[in-house]
Design a protein around this motif. Structure first.
Motif, short mmCIF file in Angstrom:
data_model
loop_
_atom_site.label_atom_id
_atom_site.label_comp_id
_atom_site.label_asym_id
_atom_site.label_seq_id
_atom_site.Cartn_x
_atom_site.Cartn_y
_atom_site.Cartn_z
N GLY A 70 0.82 -1.22 0.00
CA GLY A 70 0.00 0.00 0.00
C GLY A 70 0.84 1.26 0.00
O GLY A 70 2.05 1.22 -0.28
N ARG A 71 0.19 2.37 0.33
CA ARG A 71 0.86 3.68 0.25
C ARG A 71 1.18 4.20 1.64
O ARG A 71 0.29 4.15 2.52
CB ARG A 71 -0.08 4.68 -0.41
CG ARG A 71 -0.20 4.54 -1.88
CD ARG A 71 -1.05 5.65 -2.42
NE ARG A 71 -2.40 5.63 -1.82
CZ ARG A 71 -3.29 6.58 -1.99
NH1 ARG A 71 -3.01 7.64 -2.70
NH2 ARG A 71 -4.48 6.49 -1.44
N PRO A 72 2.32 4.79 1.88
CA PRO A 72 3.46 4.87 0.97
C PRO A 72 4.31 3.60 1.10
O PRO A 72 4.30 2.97 2.15
CB PRO A 72 4.25 6.07 1.51
CG PRO A 72 3.94 6.10 2.96
CD PRO A 72 2.58 5.48 3.15
N GLY A 73 4.98 3.25 0.03
CA GLY A 73 5.84 2.07 0.08
C GLY A 73 5.77 1.26 -1.19
O GLY A 73 6.77 0.99 -1.83
N GLU A 74 4.53 0.90 -1.54
CA GLU A 74 4.37 0.13 -2.77
C GLU A 74 4.20 1.08 -3.96
O GLU A 74 4.10 0.65 -5.09
CB GLU A 74 3.15 -0.81 -2.63
CG GLU A 74 3.14 -1.96 -3.63
CD GLU A 74 2.00 -2.96 -3.40
OE1 GLU A 74 1.32 -2.87 -2.37
OE2 GLU A 74 1.79 -3.82 -4.28
N ASP A 75 4.15 2.38 -3.68
CA ASP A 75 3.76 3.35 -4.71
C ASP A 75 4.92 4.14 -5.30
O ASP A 75 4.70 5.10 -6.03
CB ASP A 75 2.74 4.34 -4.12
CG ASP A 75 3.34 5.12 -2.95
OD1 ASP A 75 4.43 4.72 -2.47
OD2 ASP A 75 2.74 6.11 -2.54
N GLY A 76 6.16 3.76 -4.99
CA GLY A 76 7.31 4.45 -5.59
C GLY A 76 7.96 5.48 -4.70
O GLY A 76 9.07 5.93 -4.97
N MET A 77 7.27 5.85 -3.62
CA MET A 77 7.83 6.91 -2.77
C MET A 77 9.09 6.46 -2.06
O MET A 77 10.11 7.15 -2.07
CB MET A 77 6.78 7.29 -1.72
CG MET A 77 6.22 8.65 -1.98
SD MET A 77 5.53 9.26 -0.47
CE MET A 77 3.83 9.16 -0.90
N VAL A 78 9.02 5.28 -1.44
CA VAL A 78 10.18 4.76 -0.73
C VAL A 78 11.29 4.42 -1.73
O VAL A 78 12.48 4.67 -1.47
CB VAL A 78 9.76 3.52 0.10
CG1 VAL A 78 10.96 2.75 0.60
CG2 VAL A 78 8.90 3.97 1.28
N GLN A 79 10.89 3.91 -2.89
CA GLN A 79 11.86 3.60 -3.94
C GLN A 79 12.61 4.87 -4.33
O GLN A 79 13.82 4.84 -4.56
CB GLN A 79 11.14 3.00 -5.16
CG GLN A 79 10.59 1.59 -4.96
CD GLN A 79 9.30 1.53 -4.15
OE1 GLN A 79 8.76 2.54 -3.69
NE2 GLN A 79 8.77 0.33 -3.95
#
Ligand SMILES: Nc1ncnc2c1ncn2[C@@H]1O[C@H](COP(=O)(O)OP(=O)(O)O)[C@@H](O)[C@H]1O
Ligand SMILES: [Mg+2]
Length: 308
Positions: A70-79
């Motif tokens: 889910g968000r944040p984390g799976e959405d590119g932010m942490v990446q």
């Protein structure tokens, strides 16, 4: 011992889990399983519960195994943060993660690539009459960017629709409405751009594969390989791989589908960080090709190699 295992044995692995999305609990459980597996394989590993200050906790790690859902984390932010500070990480990059988290953009891309996806209504203004003109009941109400079936409701009548809409809008602002496809629920994992066997999901006590059926032992029957005639089975795998590539995912993912009574598949979504509990869908699919949970976790760890 192979070269890659040696490479990772010399490095400090941080397993990023937790976060503050509605899927936090699941991420904690995925994270615990991953950490246990990596420790068992003698890797140097540390769990990092992702909070607003988590970048401080990244100092002593060489690679990040991202187990956030889910968000944040799976959405590119942490990446994005990891790229910025130069820490290699597992799985999809910023764009693939961001697109797959957005189910509307994903559906536009599926359609452009000829991947069937259920018909849907998505407009700024929600016009209930128009929705009922365009879609037949049952209709699925869904948040644009959640996972684990959070906020997903299936309705049969306009009255039910209105009630569910009001309730869902209180929690999620951005919704869409999708044609319900009666038939089979199936998922197909991808590892290193190769589709795994298709898993058939049969919720035993609930109307659909909701949060409770996903995470309560015994609520769901899993059948692998899915009972789909050969040609259509192959199609599910083809659509899954095409969807994975089309949204820009890389390394691994799990593609969720529904099939009508003629076994025609429709892609619902691509999960770039699918659940990784021992009994989650992707580990079951990996086991079907002889890959143990530990081997799967190592395969996923290796998806970070392209970022070193
Ligand atoms: N269009 C649909 N037709 C039939 N079942 C659906 C449909 N959309 C969702 N579902 C049911 O809801 C579950 C969750 O939907 P999905 O789109 O995969 O969202 P999530 O990200 O929450 O997993 C599916 O596994 C399926 O059981
Ligand atoms: Mg899903």
């Amino acid at each position: 011992m192979d070269k890659e295992r040696k490479f990772f044995l010399r490095r400090k692995i941080g397993v990023l889990y937790g976060g503050w999305s509605l899927e936090r609990e699941i991420s904690l459980r995925s994270g615990a399983c991953i950490i246990e597996s990596l420790k068992k394989q003698n890797f140097k590993v540390r769990g990092i519960d992702v909070d607003k200050n988590f970048t401080r906790k990244l100092k002593n790690i060489d690679v990040a195994f991202i187990a956030l859902h889910g968000r944040p984390g799976e959405d590119g932010m942490v990446q994005g943060i990891l790229e910025f500070i130069g820490i290699p990480y597992t799985g999809s990059g910023i764009i693939g993660s961001a697109i797959s988290m957005d189910k509307i953009i994903s559906k536009y891309i599926f359609t452009a690539k000829g991947i069937p996806t259920p018909d849907f209504y998505y407009k700024e203004h929600i016009d209930i009459d128009k929705i009922f003109e365009q879609l037949k009941v049952p209709i699925v109400i869904k948040p644009r960017a959640e996972g684990s079936s959070v906020g997903v409701t299936i309705v049969e009548t306009k009255k039910e629709f209105e009630k569910a809409l009001k309730k869902t809008l209180r929690k999620f602002r951005d919704l869409y409405f999708e044609q319900y496809i009666p038939g089979m629920i199936a998922t197909c994992g991808i590892i290193n751009e190769i589709p795994l066997p298709v898993l058939e999901i049969v919720p035993k006590k609930r109307r659909f594969y909701d949060y409770t059926s996903k995470y309560t032992h015994g609520m769901t029957e899993y059948i692998i390989p899915a009972r789909i005639p050969e040609k259509k089975y192959k199609k599910v795998q083809d659509f899954a791989l095409t969807a994975h590539k089309a949204i820009g995912a890389s390394g691994f993912s799990r593609v969720d589908c529904v099939l009508d009574y003629n076994y025609n598949a429709y892609v619902l979504e691509v999960n770039t960080i699918p659940g990784l509990l021992y009994e989650s869908n992707l580990p079951i699919e990996a086991r079907a090709i002889g890959l143990t949970y530990d081997e799967l976790i190592f395969e996923i760890l290796k998806t970070s190699l392209m970022r070193f």
